[in-house]
Design an enzyme around this catalytic site. Structure first.
Site, PDB file in Angstrom:
ATOM      1  N   ILE A 130       0.851  -1.204   0.000  1.00  0.00           N
ATOM      2  CA  ILE A 130       0.000   0.000   0.000  1.00  0.00           C
ATOM      3  C   ILE A 130       0.878   1.244   0.000  1.00  0.00           C
ATOM      4  O   ILE A 130       0.614   2.217  -0.682  1.00  0.00           O
ATOM      5  CB  ILE A 130      -0.909   0.055   1.251  1.00  0.00           C
ATOM      6  CG1 ILE A 130      -1.774  -1.187   1.387  1.00  0.00           C
ATOM      7  CG2 ILE A 130      -1.775   1.300   1.205  1.00  0.00           C
ATOM      8  CD1 ILE A 130      -2.520  -1.262   2.710  1.00  0.00           C
ATOM      9  N   LYS A 189       1.729  -3.950   8.819  1.00  0.00           N
ATOM     10  CA  LYS A 189       2.927  -3.100   8.775  1.00  0.00           C
ATOM     11  C   LYS A 189       4.150  -3.923   9.128  1.00  0.00           C
ATOM     12  O   LYS A 189       4.135  -4.687  10.100  1.00  0.00           O
ATOM     13  CB  LYS A 189       2.746  -1.945   9.769  1.00  0.00           C
ATOM     14  CG  LYS A 189       3.726  -0.815   9.571  1.00  0.00           C
ATOM     15  CD  LYS A 189       3.273   0.406  10.331  1.00  0.00           C
ATOM     16  CE  LYS A 189       4.176   1.588  10.107  1.00  0.00           C
ATOM     17  NZ  LYS A 189       3.672   2.806  10.712  1.00  0.00           N
ATOM     18  N   GLY A 206       9.011   1.598   7.756  1.00  0.00           N
ATOM     19  CA  GLY A 206       8.378   0.337   7.413  1.00  0.00           C
ATOM     20  C   GLY A 206       7.481   0.432   6.197  1.00  0.00           C
ATOM     21  O   GLY A 206       7.241   1.512   5.669  1.00  0.00           O
ATOM     22  N   TYR A 207       7.027  -0.750   5.780  1.00  0.00           N
ATOM     23  CA  TYR A 207       6.120  -0.837   4.646  1.00  0.00           C
ATOM     24  C   TYR A 207       4.748  -1.277   5.159  1.00  0.00           C
ATOM     25  O   TYR A 207       4.646  -2.001   6.145  1.00  0.00           O
ATOM     26  CB  TYR A 207       6.626  -1.878   3.633  1.00  0.00           C
ATOM     27  CG  TYR A 207       7.916  -1.515   2.920  1.00  0.00           C
ATOM     28  CD1 TYR A 207       8.522  -0.264   3.069  1.00  0.00           C
ATOM     29  CD2 TYR A 207       8.515  -2.433   2.060  1.00  0.00           C
ATOM     30  CE1 TYR A 207       9.690   0.055   2.401  1.00  0.00           C
ATOM     31  CE2 TYR A 207       9.687  -2.120   1.375  1.00  0.00           C
ATOM     32  CZ  TYR A 207      10.273  -0.878   1.556  1.00  0.00           C
ATOM     33  OH  TYR A 207      11.422  -0.569   0.897  1.00  0.00           O
ATOM     34  N   ASP A 228       3.074  13.116  15.757  1.00  0.00           N
ATOM     35  CA  ASP A 228       3.171  13.179  14.294  1.00  0.00           C
ATOM     36  C   ASP A 228       1.795  13.427  13.665  1.00  0.00           C
ATOM     37  O   ASP A 228       1.438  12.801  12.666  1.00  0.00           O
ATOM     38  CB  ASP A 228       3.806  11.890  13.760  1.00  0.00           C
ATOM     39  CG  ASP A 228       4.481  12.108  12.407  1.00  0.00           C
ATOM     40  OD1 ASP A 228       4.652  13.281  12.010  1.00  0.00           O
ATOM     41  OD2 ASP A 228       4.811  11.105  11.752  1.00  0.00           O
ATOM     42  N   LYS A 252       4.912   3.133   1.654  1.00  0.00           N
ATOM     43  CA  LYS A 252       6.156   3.034   2.419  1.00  0.00           C
ATOM     44  C   LYS A 252       6.248   4.215   3.364  1.00  0.00           C
ATOM     45  O   LYS A 252       6.052   5.363   2.952  1.00  0.00           O
ATOM     46  CB  LYS A 252       7.355   3.074   1.474  1.00  0.00           C
ATOM     47  CG  LYS A 252       7.419   1.915   0.508  1.00  0.00           C
ATOM     48  CD  LYS A 252       8.563   2.110  -0.466  1.00  0.00           C
ATOM     49  CE  LYS A 252       8.583   0.966  -1.477  1.00  0.00           C
ATOM     50  NZ  LYS A 252       9.679   1.114  -2.446  1.00  0.00           N
TER      51      LYS A 252
HETATM   52  N1  LIG Z   1      -4.324   0.989   7.959  1.00  0.00           N
HETATM   53  C1  LIG Z   1      -4.007   1.442   6.765  1.00  0.00           C
HETATM   54  N2  LIG Z   1      -4.820   1.231   5.719  1.00  0.00           N
HETATM   55  C2  LIG Z   1      -4.496   1.696   4.489  1.00  0.00           C
HETATM   56  N3  LIG Z   1      -3.358   2.383   4.212  1.00  0.00           N
HETATM   57  C3  LIG Z   1      -2.505   2.618   5.219  1.00  0.00           C
HETATM   58  C4  LIG Z   1      -2.775   2.158   6.550  1.00  0.00           C
HETATM   59  N4  LIG Z   1      -1.742   2.543   7.345  1.00  0.00           N
HETATM   60  C5  LIG Z   1      -0.885   3.216   6.562  1.00  0.00           C
HETATM   61  N5  LIG Z   1      -1.320   3.262   5.287  1.00  0.00           N
HETATM   62  C6  LIG Z   1      -0.647   3.899   4.151  1.00  0.00           C
HETATM   63  O1  LIG Z   1       0.636   3.301   4.031  1.00  0.00           O
HETATM   64  C7  LIG Z   1       1.633   4.276   3.780  1.00  0.00           C
HETATM   65  C8  LIG Z   1       2.750   4.166   4.826  1.00  0.00           C
HETATM   66  O2  LIG Z   1       2.210   4.466   6.077  1.00  0.00           O
HETATM   67  P1  LIG Z   1       3.087   4.644   7.387  1.00  0.00           P
HETATM   68  O3  LIG Z   1       2.178   4.929   8.500  1.00  0.00           O
HETATM   69  O4  LIG Z   1       4.045   3.513   7.530  1.00  0.00           O
HETATM   70  O5  LIG Z   1       4.028   5.797   7.054  1.00  0.00           O
HETATM   71  P2  LIG Z   1       3.834   7.342   6.684  1.00  0.00           P
HETATM   72  O6  LIG Z   1       2.821   7.974   7.564  1.00  0.00           O
HETATM   73  O7  LIG Z   1       3.637   7.487   5.204  1.00  0.00           O
HETATM   74  O8  LIG Z   1       5.278   7.873   6.947  1.00  0.00           O
HETATM   75  P3  LIG Z   1       6.051   8.106   8.300  1.00  0.00           P
HETATM   76  O9  LIG Z   1       6.020   6.855   9.113  1.00  0.00           O
HETATM   77  O10 LIG Z   1       7.388   8.434   7.764  1.00  0.00           O
HETATM   78  O11 LIG Z   1       5.367   9.265   8.954  1.00  0.00           O
HETATM   79  C9  LIG Z   1       0.932   5.618   3.755  1.00  0.00           C
HETATM   80  O12 LIG Z   1       0.666   5.962   2.401  1.00  0.00           O
HETATM   81  C10 LIG Z   1      -0.386   5.372   4.454  1.00  0.00           C
HETATM   82  O13 LIG Z   1      -1.424   6.187   3.935  1.00  0.00           O
END
Ligand SMILES: Nc1ncnc2c1ncn2[C@@H]1O[C@H](COP(=O)(O)OP(=O)(O)OP(=O)(O)O)[C@@H](O)[C@H]1O
Length: 343
Positions: free
Chosen positions: A21, A49, A27-28, A152, A23
């Site tokens: 979805i 995640k 993490g991914y 954040d 990064k």
């Molecule tokens: N529960 C979820 N359902 C759908 N998409 C998600 C979910 N959680 C995160 N994402 C998507 O996955 C991607 C990575 O999310 P993540 O929370 O790891 O990092 P981030 O918020 O993009 O970055 P960072 O951790 O650097 O602030 C983002 O595009 C986020 O919108």
């Protein structure tokens, strides 16, 4: 809930790129299909995640980076698993060996995408925007009541579920104050409180600042940092305009919401929203409102447009309400084989 590690791996088809979805910095996130425990024929979509090093496409990382990534996910699992359910916070479903985290899947993207036209969906109406602001204020207030600071808060971390309900996500930087650990300042540029310069200066007001930036974003549809404009920072741009009362220059139209942001029934509301945002991002930390105060003000903002509707609209609403009451009453008074009319 503890999940079987291998089951989660197969739920993502071995971290297949087609399931990726997005990064994040540590993490991914993958879309996973899990069989329900009680009914194996039924499947549930979840988000999984992982630290990026666990996925098949990971870049080679240094030992320190690997350890840091694992530790960050562990901390996120620890904070999320300690939280009671809240409708405005992303739901934690479980983990596998503290190396994979399972949360509810949010299929409708982020507030950032919605406000900044990254998605094809039109910008939300004014009422919907105030509702989003209220729900996120409630999420922040809920976290603060649990002694958790998010650190954040940003439009990228507000995700929409299948019913377009906004939820606060990404607890990768969250701090549990009960643990009495004071981490080094961290956050996202544009949302990061400029007064948060040392570990000791962290407080609930740090989150309040970031929330204020999101509120400005919601009202103006401008990005927190936009280098193509001067000033690039939304705070530096909006504060003087709010002080001068030029709210029409800040508000961006709310499609189908009944009037532009600087005029009509939403004028008074938007002035209140902007005044609240200005208090949140104040350089005088003490004068910033608490998250509880913000939530209460958002409730007031939500009812304001209804109160300022012209008299004839209120009369019309009254008639509609009366008709609905009559209908409900007649339904309640009707049994099978027996009809009772209410006039
Ligand atoms: N529960 C979820 N359902 C759908 N998409 C998600 C979910 N959680 C995160 N994402 C998507 O996955 C991607 C990575 O999310 P993540 O929370 O790891 O990092 P981030 O918020 O993009 O970055 P960072 O951790 O650097 O602030 C983002 O595009 C986020 O919108």
């Amino acid at each position: 809930m503890e999940f079987d590690y291998e089951k989660l791996v197969s739920a993502t088809e071995g971290f297949s790129p087609s399931r990726l979805i997005g990064k994040g910095s540590h993490g991914y996130v993958y879309e996973g299909l899990l069989h329900e425990e009680d009914d194996h024929k039924r499947q549930r979509v979840v988000a999984i995640k992982t630290p990026s090093l666990l996925s098949s496409r990971s870049q080679p990382s240094s030992v320190i980076t690997k350890t840091e990534q694992m530790k960050k996910l562990e901390d996120e699992i620890s904070v999320m698993s300690s939280l009671p359910y809240n409708p405005h916070v992303l739901t934690f479903l479980g983990h596998a060996e503290k190396r994979l985290m399972v949360v509810e899947f949010m299929p409708n993207g982020s507030l950032h995408q919605l406000l900044h036209h990254v998605s094809s969906t039109p910008p939300p109406t004014w009422l919907k925007r105030i509702e989003i602001a209220l729900k996120i204020a409630r999420a922040v207030h809920f976290l603060h009541e649990q002694d958790i600071l998010h650190r954040d808060i940003k439009s990228d971390n507000i995700l929409f579920d299948s019913n377009w309900e906004p939820k606060l996500a990404d607890f990768g930087l969250a701090v549990d104050l009960a643990e009495k650990k004071v981490p080094a300042p961290a956050g996202t540029i544009g949302y990061l409180d400029p007064c948060y310069t040392s570990p000791e200066s962290l407080s609930a007001k740090t989150d309040v600042y970031s929330y204020g930036v999101v509120l400005l974003e919601i009202v103006s549809c401008r990005k927190a940092i936009d280098v193509s404009r001067s000033p690039a920072s939304i705070v530096d741009w909006a504060l003087p305009l709010i002080e001068e009362g030029k709210i029409g220059e800040i508000c961006c139209g709310g499609g189908g919401g009944g009037g532009g942001g600087g005029s009509g029934v939403f004028m008074e509301t938007n002035l209140r929203l902007l005044r609240m945002a200005a208090r949140c991002v104040s350089s005088d930390v003490e004068s910033r409102p608490s998250s509880g105060e913000i939530a209460a003000e958002m409730v007031a903002c939500l009812t304001e447009p209804v109160r300022s509707l012209p008299l004839w609209v209120s009369f019309f609403r009254g008639v509609v309400k009366l008709k609905r009451r009559k209908k409900r009453l007649s339904e309640r008074m009707t049994w099978p084989g027996q009809t009772c009319r209410v006039r």
